[in-house]
Write a protein that holds these residues in place. Structure first.
Motif, short mmCIF file in Angstrom:
data_model
loop_
_atom_site.label_atom_id
_atom_site.label_comp_id
_atom_site.label_asym_id
_atom_site.label_seq_id
_atom_site.Cartn_x
_atom_site.Cartn_y
_atom_site.Cartn_z
N GLN A 118 0.88 -1.29 0.28
CA GLN A 118 0.23 -0.23 -0.11
C GLN A 118 0.73 1.24 0.41
N ARG A 119 0.53 2.72 -0.41
CA ARG A 119 0.94 3.58 0.06
C ARG A 119 -0.04 4.54 0.74
N THR A 120 0.69 5.39 1.26
CA THR A 120 -0.36 6.69 2.41
C THR A 120 -0.06 7.89 1.75
N PRO B 80 -7.57 3.93 1.79
CA PRO B 80 -7.23 3.12 1.00
C PRO B 80 -8.03 4.51 0.19
N GLU B 81 -8.73 4.78 -0.07
CA GLU B 81 -9.48 5.73 -1.16
C GLU B 81 -9.47 7.39 -0.68
N GLU C 48 -5.50 7.57 -1.74
CA GLU C 48 -5.38 7.96 -3.61
C GLU C 48 -5.23 8.82 -4.38
N ARG C 49 -6.87 9.47 -3.66
CA ARG C 49 -7.00 10.73 -3.57
C ARG C 49 -6.04 12.18 -3.37
N HIS D 268 -2.68 12.15 -5.18
CA HIS D 268 -2.48 12.70 -5.93
C HIS D 268 -2.82 14.25 -6.46
N GLN E 114 1.94 11.60 -11.48
CA GLN E 114 2.05 10.47 -11.37
C GLN E 114 3.99 10.36 -11.93
#
Ligand code: CDP
Ligand code: MG
Length: 153
Positions: free
Chosen positions: A2-4, A120-121, A124-125, A128, A133
Motif C-alpha cells: 500500500q501507499r499513503t 485506501p480511498e 489515493e485521492r 494525487h 505520477q
C-alpha cells in the motif's frame, strides 16, 4: 503493498522535528517513494480537508496548514495506511498515547505535527492532490529481505 500520503505539518517543520519523524518511519521499515517541501495554498487546503471545510474550527486549521511550509511525502509498505495512523496516535496530542508521534511531541488538538491518510480511498485521492505520477518513484530497497520474510506479501 500500500501507499499513503503523509504531511509533516508546519508545526513539525518550524519545530525542527522533521528528521525525528522521518527517522521513525524509516526505522519502522517504511519506504519513502516521494518527498517535497512545499507551501499548501488555501485552495489545496480546502481540497485536502474537504470533509472539514464546514466545521467551525476549519478557518484556524487553514491558517495553520498554510502558515509555513509542509513536507509532503508518500510512503509504501505492508498495511502502511493503518501502520502510519497507529504510529501517529489519536488526533489530539493531549489524548495520544506516549510512544506515538503525537503523544510524544504534540500538546495540541490542532498542532499535531503529522497527517496520514485515513483509508485506501483517501490515500489515493490525497497522493494525487500533492504528487504527479512522475514524482512517484518505483524501486525496491536492497534491505527488504531483512525487513520482512519473503512469504509476507
Ligand atoms: O488528522 P486526523 O485524521 O487524526 O484528524 P481529523 O479529525 O481528520 O482532523 C484533521 C485535522 O484537523 C487534525 O489533524 C487537526 O490538525 C485539525 N483539527 C482541529 O484543528 N480541531 C479539531 N477540533 C479537530 C481537528
Ligand atoms: Mg482525518
Amino acid at each position: 503493498m500500500q501507499r499513503t500520503l503523509i504531511l509533516l505539518k508546519p508545526d513539525c517543520v518550524q519545530r525542527r522535528l522533521m528528521g525525528e519523524v522521518i527517522s521513525r518511519f524509516e526505522a519502522k521499515g517504511l519506504n519513502f517513494v516521494a518527498m517535497k517541501l512545499m507551501r499548501v495554498t488555501p485552495e489545496l487546503a480546502k481540497k485536502h480537508y474537504a470533509e472539514h471545510v464546514e466545521k467551525e474550527w476549519y478557518p484556524t486549521l487553514e491558517l495553520f496548514i498554510t502558515g509555513a511550509p509542509v513536507l509532503a511525502a508518500v510512503v509504501e509498505g505492508l498495511d502502511v495506511i493503518s501502520v502510519v495512523r497507529s504510529m501517529l496516535g489519536a488526533t489530539s496530542g493531549l489524548k495520544a498515547e506516549p510512544g506515538t508521534i503525537r503523544g510524544d511531541f504534540s500538546s495540541s488538538r490542532q498542532m499535531n505535527l503529522v497527517h496520514g491518510s485515513d483509508g485506501p480511498e483517501a490515500a489515493e485521492r490525497e497522493i494525487h492532490l500533492y504528487f504527479s505520477q512522475e514524482e512517484l518513484l518505483d524501486f525496491e530497497p536492497t534491505i527488504t529481505p531483512w525487513v520482512r520474510a519473503s512469504d509476507e506479501a
